[in-house]
Design an enzyme around this catalytic site. Structure first.
Site, short mmCIF file in Angstrom:
data_model
loop_
_atom_site.label_atom_id
_atom_site.label_comp_id
_atom_site.label_asym_id
_atom_site.label_seq_id
_atom_site.Cartn_x
_atom_site.Cartn_y
_atom_site.Cartn_z
N GLY A 96 40.08 54.86 38.97
CA GLY A 96 39.45 53.94 38.04
C GLY A 96 39.73 54.40 36.62
O GLY A 96 40.21 53.66 35.78
N MET B 164 40.42 58.31 34.17
CA MET B 164 40.55 59.76 34.12
C MET B 164 40.21 60.20 32.72
O MET B 164 40.78 59.70 31.75
CB MET B 164 41.97 60.19 34.53
CG MET B 164 42.19 61.69 34.45
SD MET B 164 41.15 62.60 35.63
CE MET B 164 40.89 64.13 34.72
N GLU B 165 39.28 61.14 32.64
CA GLU B 165 38.66 61.51 31.37
C GLU B 165 39.52 62.44 30.53
O GLU B 165 39.02 63.42 29.97
CB GLU B 165 37.31 62.16 31.67
CG GLU B 165 37.35 63.48 32.47
CD GLU B 165 37.30 63.31 33.97
OE1 GLU B 165 37.68 62.24 34.47
OE2 GLU B 165 36.89 64.27 34.66
N ASN B 166 40.81 62.18 30.43
CA ASN B 166 41.66 63.06 29.63
C ASN B 166 41.11 63.10 28.20
O ASN B 166 40.87 62.05 27.60
CB ASN B 166 43.09 62.57 29.69
CG ASN B 166 43.64 62.64 31.11
OD1 ASN B 166 43.44 63.64 31.80
ND2 ASN B 166 44.29 61.58 31.56
N HIS C 208 31.50 55.90 31.84
CA HIS C 208 31.69 57.07 32.70
C HIS C 208 32.68 58.06 32.07
O HIS C 208 32.38 59.24 31.93
CB HIS C 208 32.19 56.61 34.08
CG HIS C 208 32.38 57.73 35.05
ND1 HIS C 208 31.43 58.07 35.99
CD2 HIS C 208 33.38 58.62 35.21
CE1 HIS C 208 31.85 59.11 36.68
NE2 HIS C 208 33.05 59.46 36.23
N GLU C 209 33.84 57.55 31.69
CA GLU C 209 34.87 58.47 31.15
C GLU C 209 34.42 59.07 29.82
O GLU C 209 34.66 60.23 29.54
CB GLU C 209 36.21 57.76 31.00
CG GLU C 209 36.73 57.06 32.26
CD GLU C 209 36.67 57.90 33.54
OE1 GLU C 209 36.73 59.14 33.44
OE2 GLU C 209 36.54 57.32 34.63
N HIS D 122 32.09 61.94 30.30
CA HIS D 122 32.79 63.19 30.63
C HIS D 122 33.08 64.03 29.39
O HIS D 122 33.34 65.23 29.51
CB HIS D 122 34.10 62.89 31.35
CG HIS D 122 33.98 62.79 32.84
ND1 HIS D 122 33.40 63.79 33.60
CD2 HIS D 122 34.38 61.83 33.71
CE1 HIS D 122 33.47 63.43 34.89
NE2 HIS D 122 34.04 62.24 34.98
N GLU E 159 30.86 65.38 38.09
CA GLU E 159 30.73 63.96 38.43
C GLU E 159 29.29 63.47 38.58
O GLU E 159 28.99 62.34 38.24
CB GLU E 159 31.55 63.66 39.70
CG GLU E 159 33.04 63.93 39.54
CD GLU E 159 33.69 63.11 38.44
OE1 GLU E 159 33.05 62.18 37.91
OE2 GLU E 159 34.86 63.41 38.10
N ASP F 23 41.53 67.81 46.33
CA ASP F 23 41.41 66.36 46.11
C ASP F 23 40.33 65.74 47.00
O ASP F 23 39.93 64.60 46.77
CB ASP F 23 42.74 65.66 46.39
CG ASP F 23 43.73 65.86 45.24
OD1 ASP F 23 43.29 66.29 44.16
OD2 ASP F 23 44.92 65.60 45.43
N TYR G 275 29.15 62.42 43.25
CA TYR G 275 28.88 61.46 42.18
C TYR G 275 27.43 60.95 42.26
O TYR G 275 26.62 61.18 41.36
CB TYR G 275 29.81 60.25 42.31
CG TYR G 275 31.25 60.47 41.89
CD1 TYR G 275 32.14 61.15 42.72
CD2 TYR G 275 31.73 59.97 40.69
CE1 TYR G 275 33.47 61.33 42.35
CE2 TYR G 275 33.06 60.14 40.32
CZ TYR G 275 33.92 60.83 41.15
OH TYR G 275 35.22 60.99 40.78
ZN LIG Z 1 34.24 61.09 36.68
#
Ligand SMILES: [Zn+2]
Length: 617
Positions: free
Chosen positions: A280, A282-284, A307-308, A311, A330, A385, A393
């Site tokens: 969905g 990715m919190e880069n 959400h991101e 993070h 999470e 993974d 979560y």
């Molecule tokens: Zn997350």
């Protein structure tokens, strides 16, 4: 990440050696030496599908007698290793690359005859690097240029950079990246919205980050600013819709700052990837990577951005030190996400989203093995993974919500803000989290919740009886109508569904019996046309019901959906459900054969597991 994917419980076992340090998913000898800074100098070669160049690692030695540097790699070709001396000549170093372990890859063991504060590794990645997806022009929206993006979490950074690939180590980084002219390179660093497309990009990330937040993307990427410190990057044909959908980004940042203290990363930009992005979001750091499947036109799925963004506090600022502690990333983030949604979009939507997640978790209690229902499950011998279950979560967020209700919002908000400040830019374990929780919340307000009760949440399977659950009047009304339709006292066409939002549709569909009669699906489809629904969350649920009932009229559109989208959460459950019957399995294999070239390596791996193929080609 916000993948909320129910991952298959088919553990790939890992031989844990007795000498493994705190993180069993890394070979790095972090007790002896840690990487403080990384400098990358890379060429992006779309023809060869590789990143090639050098990585300079600045080292902090903790054991003065140590003479070996062990790094993580997967499928990298190492060309040369040198020690860099300040002002002196480079010295070529000996090294050995271990045989490839299916989960951890190959340890790179570098021998140092004398202490060195810096090493340079010349290398290139493999075309099948697990952390990179190389896309042909045909696989993009614009069809004119190739596209490449990384996904490093959990342990895929090692497939494109040789490093200590463990969240327990943090480093700053700089990068010089050369790419074909006319393409834009972006990284989880200081992107410049006005950068010329001259094929030569330089980046700096001056805050220490763990390796899984290392990120890069290259493609025909346009940019639109959405606020004083936010912008959206996406392919030109997508960027306007993305900027509209994410117009509330600044409001979200300001809201989160009010709750949990300053946003410490400078800009917060969003990169919308092609539909094959396996997650969905990715919190880069400084540059969230997001799926285009949330661009539905009404902002109803922007909790993904909440959400991101969350993070930036939980995960990127305070980080799980090993993947079995993933709920610290999470669970905390899912809680903060819900608070942002409440503040920006209202309590009704926040409660609806919480109820949907809680119901989904309850539905998994029967099938998820009990030991994996703990907040800190034993993942030491499995692929990292697999750590991202709904328990990390949703159950994690549920514990924090329960603490909030028991201690009161004011006390809990103050506690959580203190937690983020206290552990800022550190990687911690659940034990460290509890050691801070006890004096700063539990003992400060005695009699509300004991350490033993908190530990029961963490160490016991299931959902404790003291879990706090919101209620929703709108959901109650929908449940009533659903019951009437199922009982035959109300026609599908007479449901009051015209005004249902995305979450209300999700709630209706989640509560359908499994399976439903084929005739009921046909009646419903005639009234509401869910086959071919543009909203991917609604389509996912409808196609699951269609597979369970063997409702064939949905198949053509379902195949198109599974081919167009590569986001694991949206399509893996469909493959899993199809694989339960011989006919469904044959259909799923046919779809996969067509869809595979467009899927990300992680999505391919998930589908192949679901179809129990060996992934031979
Ligand atoms: Zn997350």
């Amino acid at each position: 990440m916000s993948a909320l994917s129910r991952l298959l419980v088919l553990p790939l076992l890992l031989a844990v050696d007795a000498a493994a340090a705190t993180d069993p998913h890394s070979y790095a000898n972090t007790d002896e030496v840690s990487v403080r800074a990384v400098a990358l100098d890379l060429d992006v070669d779309f023809g060869k599908r590789e990143l090639a160049g050098t990585a300079d690692l600045q080292l902090d030695w903790h054991d003065p007698a140590a003479r070996t540097l062990v790094l993580d790699t997967r499928d990298l070709t190492i060309e040369r290793v040198e020690a860099q001396a300040v002002g002196g000549p480079a010295r070529v170093l000996g090294y050995a690359l271990d045989p490839r372990d299916p989960i951890r890859g190959s340890a790179l063991r570098i021998r140092l005859d004398q202490p060195a504060t810096s090493v340079r590794i010349a290398y290139h990645s493999a075309p099948q690097a697990s952390g990179l997806q190389w896309m042909t022009p045909a696989q993009t929206a614009g069809k004119r240029h190739p596209f490449m993006f990384s996904q490093s979490e959990s342990i895929h950074a090692r497939s494109w950079v040789p490093l200590q690939d463990t969240p327990s180590v943090r480093f700053t980084y700089a990068a010089h990246v050369r790419a074909p002219k006319a393409l834009r390179v972006v990284m989880s660093a200081d992107n410049d919205v006005g950068h010329a497309l001259d094929g030569d990009f330089r980046f700096t990330m001056d805050k220490p980050i763990p390796s899984y937040l290392l990120a890069i993307a290259v493609g025909d990427i346009a940019v639109r600013e959405t606020g004083p410190r936010s912008a959206v990057y996406a392919e030109p044909s997508v960027v306007e819709a993305a900027a509209k959908e994410f117009a509330d980004t600044e409001k979200m940042i300001a809201t989160t700052e009010k709750l949990y203290g300053p946003y410490r990363w400078g800009r917060y930009d969003i990169l919308v990837l092609p539909p094959s992005f396996p997650f969905g979001g990715m919190e880069n750091p400084r540059l969230t990577f997001a799926t285009p499947t949330v661009l539905v036109g009404d902002k109803s799925l922007v909790s993904l951005v909440a959400h991101e963004l969350a993070h930036s506090w939980s995960g990127n600022l305070v980080t799980n030190a090993a993947w079995k502690h993933m709920w610290l990333n999470e669970g905390f983030t899912t809680y903060v996400e819900n608070r942002i949604v409440e503040a920006v979009y209202g309590k009704t939507q926040a409660d609806e989203e919480f109820i949907l997640a809680a119901d989904e978790l309850r539905g998994e209690l029967a099938e998820m093995p009990k030991p994996d229902q703990r907040l800190v499950p034993d993942f030491d011998a499995r692929d990292a993974d697999e750590a991202g279950s709904d328990f990390a979560y949703t159950k994690g967020a549920w514990l924090l919500r329960t603490l909030e209700v028991k201690f009161g919002r004011d006390a809990f908000d103050a506690y959580l803000r203190g937690y983020f400040d206290h552990f800022a830019f550190r990687s911690i374990t659940t034990e460290e989290m509890l050691a801070y929780l006890e004096p700063n919340l539990l003992a400060k307000y005695p009699g509300k919740m004991s350490l033993a009760e908190v530990k029961a949440w963490i160490e016991q399977p299931g959902i404790p009886a003291d879990a706090s659950v919101p209620t929703s009047e709108r959901f109650a009304s929908i449940a009533k109508q659903r019951g009437e339709w199922l009982a035959g006292t109300r026609k599908a066409a007479d449901l009051d569904a015209k005004g249902w939002n995305t979450h209300e549709w999700m709630y209706f569909l989640d509560g359908l019996p499994k399976p439903l009669a084929r005739t009921q699906l046909a009646e419903f489809d005639a009234a509401w046309h869910l086959t071919g629904a543009a909203n991917a969350e609604i389509a996912r649920r409808w196609y699951l019901a269609a597979i369970r009932a063997d409702y064939r009229p949905a198949r053509e559109q379902m195949a198109a959906y599974m081919t167009r989208i590569g986001r694991r959460y949206l399509i893996l459950p469909l493959y899993e459900e199809l694989a339960k019957t011989p006919d469904g399995l044959a259909f799923a294999r046919g779809v996969y054969a067509k869809a595979k070239p467009g899927y990300h390596p992680l999505t391919r791996a998930g589908v192949e597991k679901a179809l129990a193929t060996q992934g031979k080609d």
